[in-house]
Design a protein around this motif. Sequence first.
Motif, PDB file in Angstrom:
ATOM      1  N   ASP A 114      40.439  28.732  39.681  1.00  0.00           N
ATOM      2  CA  ASP A 114      39.500  29.825  39.437  1.00  0.00           C
ATOM      3  C   ASP A 114      39.449  30.122  37.938  1.00  0.00           C
ATOM      4  O   ASP A 114      40.497  30.362  37.324  1.00  0.00           O
ATOM      5  CB  ASP A 114      39.973  31.063  40.220  1.00  0.00           C
ATOM      6  CG  ASP A 114      38.953  32.189  40.193  1.00  0.00           C
ATOM      7  OD1 ASP A 114      38.046  32.171  39.329  1.00  0.00           O
ATOM      8  OD2 ASP A 114      39.060  33.084  41.041  1.00  0.00           O
ATOM      9  N   ASP A 161      44.336  27.566  44.500  1.00  0.00           N
ATOM     10  CA  ASP A 161      43.657  28.864  44.509  1.00  0.00           C
ATOM     11  C   ASP A 161      42.192  28.611  44.158  1.00  0.00           C
ATOM     12  O   ASP A 161      41.866  28.240  43.037  1.00  0.00           O
ATOM     13  CB  ASP A 161      44.314  29.811  43.495  1.00  0.00           C
ATOM     14  CG  ASP A 161      43.779  31.230  43.613  1.00  0.00           C
ATOM     15  OD1 ASP A 161      43.314  31.604  44.710  1.00  0.00           O
ATOM     16  OD2 ASP A 161      43.837  31.968  42.606  1.00  0.00           O
ATOM     17  N   THR A 203      44.127  34.923  45.821  1.00  0.00           N
ATOM     18  CA  THR A 203      45.090  34.713  44.745  1.00  0.00           C
ATOM     19  C   THR A 203      46.444  35.333  45.095  1.00  0.00           C
ATOM     20  O   THR A 203      47.498  34.718  44.863  1.00  0.00           O
ATOM     21  CB  THR A 203      44.539  35.308  43.434  1.00  0.00           C
ATOM     22  OG1 THR A 203      43.309  34.639  43.133  1.00  0.00           O
ATOM     23  CG2 THR A 203      45.514  35.137  42.292  1.00  0.00           C
ATOM     24  N   ASN A 212      43.552  34.264  37.540  1.00  0.00           N
ATOM     25  CA  ASN A 212      44.439  35.324  38.039  1.00  0.00           C
ATOM     26  C   ASN A 212      45.760  34.786  38.599  1.00  0.00           C
ATOM     27  O   ASN A 212      46.797  35.431  38.463  1.00  0.00           O
ATOM     28  CB  ASN A 212      43.744  36.150  39.131  1.00  0.00           C
ATOM     29  CG  ASN A 212      42.586  36.953  38.579  1.00  0.00           C
ATOM     30  OD1 ASN A 212      42.500  37.183  37.375  1.00  0.00           O
ATOM     31  ND2 ASN A 212      41.688  37.376  39.440  1.00  0.00           N
TER      32      ASN A 212
HETATM   33 MG    MG Z   1      41.331  35.101  43.111  1.00  0.00          MG
END
Ligand code: MG
Length: 261
Positions: free
Chosen positions: A40, A125, A17, A44
Amino acid sequence: MAEIIAILNQKGGCGKTTTAVNLSAALATMGRRVLVIDMDPQGNATTGLGIEKNAHDSTIYSVLTGQDHLKDAILGTEIPGLDMIPSNISLSGAEIELSKEVGYHAILDMAMDGVSYNYDYIFIDVPPSLGILTINCLVAADSVIIPIQAEFYALEGMADLLEAIQLVETRLKSPAPIKGILLTLYDSRTRLGRDVYENVKEYFGQTENIFKTTIPRNVRLAEAPSHGKPCITYDEESRGSLAYMELAKEIINLEGGEDNK
Ligand code: MG
Ligand code: ADP
């Protein structure tokens, strides 16, 4: 047309991330048009780019489940040229829902149809698993960056990761070659750091690109998300920011492009 790059490693905490957020911010400050897709459920990358993750109805979850068009889920960020698609915990239920769909590996890929013309780079991500969400990321991607944390267990699980990439290529006919291996949380002054680097070189050196740029352990990179900013704007002179700027240049140079567009 954008190059779509998935940042993956099923290990948590290896800097996926941090890399997605700061590499994309660095490329945007160099004049590139960049989209980050947060795949994700932890969201994040969303928080790290200054977006409140529970404040938006259109997220990557609503896109994957067919409630929204991907282009309607795109949000701008504080950084000109940098857009993102947010994620939150609702995505954690998507694996089971998607698995009931025909062609469930390619749902993200199909949703991205047409968006690629508006960007130079799209970074995904990827969540820390090798499940359906990750397979969707691999099918959608043109290439992958694998961040590897410079620690003793750095290469554990790497065979499974490479096998997943291989299977997506052979069974789903969707190759996503490794654009580069990125050493993260790296300290060249320690014996361990140097040993891990040597091991990574031995493992990949003959066949894959290992980025010349390494990312140092730098506290500013870890602090920046709590301010809702990439480190690139939170503290542009920090060693972490300078490393991600260097990586951005390395990536631009891989395309044979000049640094200042
Ligand atoms: Mg991550
Ligand atoms: P992943 O997405 O692979 O789980 P993260 O990017 O979230 O990994 O990083 C895990 C933790 O380590 C986060 O708290 C992050 O702020 C911190 N971190 C990541 N890279 C660095 C670095 N180079 N220096 C210091 N802290 C880092």
